[in-house]
Every structure is written in C-alpha cells, then in structure tokens.
Design a protein around this motif. Structure first.
Motif, PDB file in Angstrom:
ATOM      1  N   GLY A 160      61.391  28.154 -23.765  1.00  0.00           N
ATOM      2  CA  GLY A 160      60.903  26.919 -24.167  1.00  0.00           C
ATOM      3  C   GLY A 160      60.079  27.231 -25.434  1.00  0.00           C
ATOM      4  O   GLY A 160      60.158  26.469 -26.352  1.00  0.00           O
ATOM      5  N   GLU A 161      59.538  28.343 -25.762  1.00  0.00           N
ATOM      6  CA  GLU A 161      58.790  28.554 -26.783  1.00  0.00           C
ATOM      7  C   GLU A 161      59.629  28.875 -28.018  1.00  0.00           C
ATOM      8  O   GLU A 161      59.346  28.372 -28.798  1.00  0.00           O
ATOM      9  CB  GLU A 161      57.612  29.844 -26.732  1.00  0.00           C
ATOM     10  CG  GLU A 161      56.527  29.850 -25.524  1.00  0.00           C
ATOM     11  CD  GLU A 161      55.624  30.841 -25.522  1.00  0.00           C
ATOM     12  OE1 GLU A 161      55.557  31.780 -26.409  1.00  0.00           O
ATOM     13  OE2 GLU A 161      54.784  30.728 -24.661  1.00  0.00           O
ATOM     14  N   ARG A 182      51.955  33.561 -32.698  1.00  0.00           N
ATOM     15  CA  ARG A 182      52.646  33.449 -31.097  1.00  0.00           C
ATOM     16  C   ARG A 182      51.766  33.977 -30.087  1.00  0.00           C
ATOM     17  O   ARG A 182      51.262  35.124 -30.398  1.00  0.00           O
ATOM     18  CB  ARG A 182      54.211  33.700 -30.952  1.00  0.00           C
ATOM     19  CG  ARG A 182      55.145  32.928 -31.870  1.00  0.00           C
ATOM     20  CD  ARG A 182      56.372  33.547 -31.623  1.00  0.00           C
ATOM     21  NE  ARG A 182      57.198  33.094 -32.560  1.00  0.00           N
ATOM     22  CZ  ARG A 182      58.588  32.292 -32.040  1.00  0.00           C
ATOM     23  NH1 ARG A 182      58.739  32.457 -30.976  1.00  0.00           N
ATOM     24  NH2 ARG A 182      59.184  31.655 -33.070  1.00  0.00           N
ATOM     25  N   ASN A 183      51.467  33.082 -28.964  1.00  0.00           N
ATOM     26  CA  ASN A 183      50.845  33.939 -27.763  1.00  0.00           C
ATOM     27  C   ASN A 183      49.170  34.483 -28.151  1.00  0.00           C
ATOM     28  O   ASN A 183      49.257  35.621 -27.775  1.00  0.00           O
ATOM     29  CB  ASN A 183      51.535  34.753 -27.281  1.00  0.00           C
ATOM     30  CG  ASN A 183      52.957  34.273 -26.678  1.00  0.00           C
ATOM     31  OD1 ASN A 183      53.906  34.729 -27.168  1.00  0.00           O
ATOM     32  ND2 ASN A 183      52.950  33.301 -25.815  1.00  0.00           N
ATOM     33  N   TRP A 184      48.468  33.658 -28.760  1.00  0.00           N
ATOM     34  CA  TRP A 184      47.056  34.257 -29.130  1.00  0.00           C
ATOM     35  C   TRP A 184      46.298  33.980 -27.780  1.00  0.00           C
ATOM     36  O   TRP A 184      46.361  33.080 -27.291  1.00  0.00           O
ATOM     37  CB  TRP A 184      46.586  33.042 -30.264  1.00  0.00           C
ATOM     38  CG  TRP A 184      45.202  33.564 -30.529  1.00  0.00           C
ATOM     39  CD1 TRP A 184      44.832  34.583 -31.460  1.00  0.00           C
ATOM     40  CD2 TRP A 184      43.837  32.934 -30.277  1.00  0.00           C
ATOM     41  NE1 TRP A 184      43.585  34.684 -31.482  1.00  0.00           N
ATOM     42  CE2 TRP A 184      42.703  33.948 -30.840  1.00  0.00           C
ATOM     43  CE3 TRP A 184      43.619  32.224 -29.279  1.00  0.00           C
ATOM     44  CZ2 TRP A 184      41.475  33.538 -30.451  1.00  0.00           C
ATOM     45  CZ3 TRP A 184      42.067  31.861 -29.007  1.00  0.00           C
ATOM     46  CH2 TRP A 184      41.238  32.654 -29.702  1.00  0.00           C
ATOM     47  N   LEU A 234      51.735  28.541 -29.568  1.00  0.00           N
ATOM     48  CA  LEU A 234      51.877  28.653 -31.098  1.00  0.00           C
ATOM     49  C   LEU A 234      50.969  28.122 -31.808  1.00  0.00           C
ATOM     50  O   LEU A 234      50.358  27.170 -31.184  1.00  0.00           O
ATOM     51  CB  LEU A 234      53.361  27.717 -31.305  1.00  0.00           C
ATOM     52  CG  LEU A 234      54.617  28.205 -30.223  1.00  0.00           C
ATOM     53  CD1 LEU A 234      55.874  27.035 -30.527  1.00  0.00           C
ATOM     54  CD2 LEU A 234      55.114  29.395 -30.724  1.00  0.00           C
ATOM     55  N   ILE A 235      50.927  28.869 -32.909  1.00  0.00           N
ATOM     56  CA  ILE A 235      49.891  28.417 -33.984  1.00  0.00           C
ATOM     57  C   ILE A 235      50.843  27.991 -35.144  1.00  0.00           C
ATOM     58  O   ILE A 235      51.532  29.051 -35.668  1.00  0.00           O
ATOM     59  CB  ILE A 235      48.913  29.086 -34.130  1.00  0.00           C
ATOM     60  CG1 ILE A 235      48.149  29.434 -32.789  1.00  0.00           C
ATOM     61  CG2 ILE A 235      48.061  28.701 -35.176  1.00  0.00           C
ATOM     62  CD1 ILE A 235      47.191  30.741 -32.848  1.00  0.00           C
ATOM     63  N   ARG A 265      45.873  23.487 -39.490  1.00  0.00           N
ATOM     64  CA  ARG A 265      46.123  24.393 -38.505  1.00  0.00           C
ATOM     65  C   ARG A 265      46.482  23.463 -37.035  1.00  0.00           C
ATOM     66  O   ARG A 265      45.845  22.653 -36.845  1.00  0.00           O
ATOM     67  CB  ARG A 265      44.855  25.295 -38.225  1.00  0.00           C
ATOM     68  CG  ARG A 265      45.210  26.489 -37.358  1.00  0.00           C
ATOM     69  CD  ARG A 265      46.287  27.317 -37.877  1.00  0.00           C
ATOM     70  NE  ARG A 265      46.088  27.982 -39.319  1.00  0.00           N
ATOM     71  CZ  ARG A 265      45.780  29.179 -39.485  1.00  0.00           C
ATOM     72  NH1 ARG A 265      45.737  30.264 -38.663  1.00  0.00           N
ATOM     73  NH2 ARG A 265      45.883  29.665 -40.713  1.00  0.00           N
ATOM     74  N   VAL A 266      47.868  23.828 -36.675  1.00  0.00           N
ATOM     75  CA  VAL A 266      48.270  23.290 -35.365  1.00  0.00           C
ATOM     76  C   VAL A 266      48.410  24.037 -34.351  1.00  0.00           C
ATOM     77  O   VAL A 266      49.249  24.921 -34.406  1.00  0.00           O
ATOM     78  CB  VAL A 266      49.549  22.464 -35.694  1.00  0.00           C
ATOM     79  CG1 VAL A 266      49.943  21.745 -34.666  1.00  0.00           C
ATOM     80  CG2 VAL A 266      49.610  21.635 -36.962  1.00  0.00           C
ATOM     81  N   LEU A 267      47.656  23.767 -33.170  1.00  0.00           N
ATOM     82  CA  LEU A 267      47.707  24.553 -32.258  1.00  0.00           C
ATOM     83  C   LEU A 267      48.541  24.035 -30.958  1.00  0.00           C
ATOM     84  O   LEU A 267      48.302  22.849 -30.872  1.00  0.00           O
ATOM     85  CB  LEU A 267      46.159  24.633 -31.602  1.00  0.00           C
ATOM     86  CG  LEU A 267      45.060  24.863 -32.541  1.00  0.00           C
ATOM     87  CD1 LEU A 267      43.685  25.055 -31.835  1.00  0.00           C
ATOM     88  CD2 LEU A 267      45.331  26.080 -33.343  1.00  0.00           C
ATOM     89  N   VAL A 268      49.592  24.676 -30.533  1.00  0.00           N
ATOM     90  CA  VAL A 268      50.645  24.225 -29.747  1.00  0.00           C
ATOM     91  C   VAL A 268      50.691  24.775 -28.424  1.00  0.00           C
ATOM     92  O   VAL A 268      50.912  25.721 -28.351  1.00  0.00           O
ATOM     93  CB  VAL A 268      51.902  24.263 -30.661  1.00  0.00           C
ATOM     94  CG1 VAL A 268      53.166  23.554 -30.091  1.00  0.00           C
ATOM     95  CG2 VAL A 268      52.041  23.727 -32.051  1.00  0.00           C
ATOM     96  N   GLU A 269      50.770  23.526 -27.429  1.00  0.00           N
ATOM     97  CA  GLU A 269      50.987  24.052 -26.069  1.00  0.00           C
ATOM     98  C   GLU A 269      52.395  23.430 -25.927  1.00  0.00           C
ATOM     99  O   GLU A 269      52.810  22.604 -26.122  1.00  0.00           O
ATOM    100  CB  GLU A 269      49.912  23.074 -25.218  1.00  0.00           C
ATOM    101  CG  GLU A 269      50.408  23.191 -23.749  1.00  0.00           C
ATOM    102  CD  GLU A 269      50.092  24.598 -23.282  1.00  0.00           C
ATOM    103  OE1 GLU A 269      50.479  25.063 -22.129  1.00  0.00           O
ATOM    104  OE2 GLU A 269      49.325  25.567 -23.742  1.00  0.00           O
ATOM    105  N   VAL A 270      53.014  24.645 -25.110  1.00  0.00           N
ATOM    106  CA  VAL A 270      54.579  24.414 -25.187  1.00  0.00           C
ATOM    107  C   VAL A 270      54.703  24.039 -23.480  1.00  0.00           C
ATOM    108  O   VAL A 270      54.161  24.819 -22.762  1.00  0.00           O
ATOM    109  CB  VAL A 270      55.499  25.609 -25.277  1.00  0.00           C
ATOM    110  CG1 VAL A 270      56.847  25.144 -24.854  1.00  0.00           C
ATOM    111  CG2 VAL A 270      55.236  25.911 -26.905  1.00  0.00           C
TER     112      VAL A 270
END
Length: 131
Positions: A12-13, A30-32, A41-42, A59-64
């Motif tokens: 998925g990521e 990835r995976n911060w 993901l960032i 800056r876009v912080l992404v939840e998958v």
C-alpha cells in the motif's frame, strides 16, 4: 504485526508513493517515527498558499490506509476521529522537530483492494485531517 499484514502495508505504501509522484508530489521520507507515533510518507508539493498569497513548498504528511475487502469498512472509513487526533499530534511533533516554517497539511491515501488483493481504487484525499 503478521507478515501478511506487513506485506499489505508495504504494498500500500509503495502504491501510495507512486500515486503521489504521479500527482506531482515528491516523496522525501518514509516511515518517520517518534515517541508519539509514525508518519507513513512525507512529501513536498509546489502549490498556492492562500495565507502567503503565492506558490510555496508545502510539506505533506501522508497516512496510507490499505484495506483488502470491506468486512471491517473501507480504507477511507478507517480514519476514525481517534486516528485523526493521533495524526494531528504526530504531525505537529514532526513539524516542530524539523522547525518547518512553511505551509503543511495531512493527506490520506486510501487504497482499496478486493479480497484477493487486486487493486480496486486509490483515493488521494488532500487535507483529509484538519485542525
């Protein structure tokens, strides 16, 4: 976490990263992880900032969220108020840790697969989690 679940999450990521890149974003991390939680993901995106009145680097912080089947709801439905609150907390911790001064937001990439693991839909929801 089981190997099957980890593999689904990793797939998925990767699909999310590809979708973001196809939409013009650049994945920068990835995976911060921190003591509060994790950001999948960032990314960065050049887009209009209404506060500044000009194009800016966001800056876009992404939840998958990846779901196979819908027995427990869809990927999109898995963003509960509790999960959203946790994302806000982790996001703020990240922004403060890097001393980011520009605009930022929290997006969700919802990936829905059928019961056999075949991709049905990828939905990138911008500003999915707000303050």
């Amino acid at each position: 976490m089981s190997d099957t679940r980890r593999q689904l999450g990793n797939r998925g990521e990767e699909l999310a990263a590809q979708a973001l890149q196809a939409a013009g974003l650049r994945v920068v991390e990835r995976n911060w992880r921190c003591a509060v939680g994790e950001l999948d993901l960032i990314a960065e995106e050049q887009a209009f900032d209404f506060v500044a009145g000009a194009i800016a680097t966001w800056r876009v912080l992404v939840e998958v969220r990846t779901r196979r089947g819908d027995n427990f709801g869809t990927a999109q439905q898995s963003i509960t108020p509790r999960k959203a609150a946790k994302l806000r907390e982790v996001g703020l911790t990240y922004i403060q840790s890097i001393e980011w001064k520009g605009p930022w937001r929290i997006d969700v990439v919802a990936i829905q697969m059928d019961g056999r693991g075949h991709l049905l839909e990828i939905n990138h929801i911008r500003s999915a989690v707000t303050g």
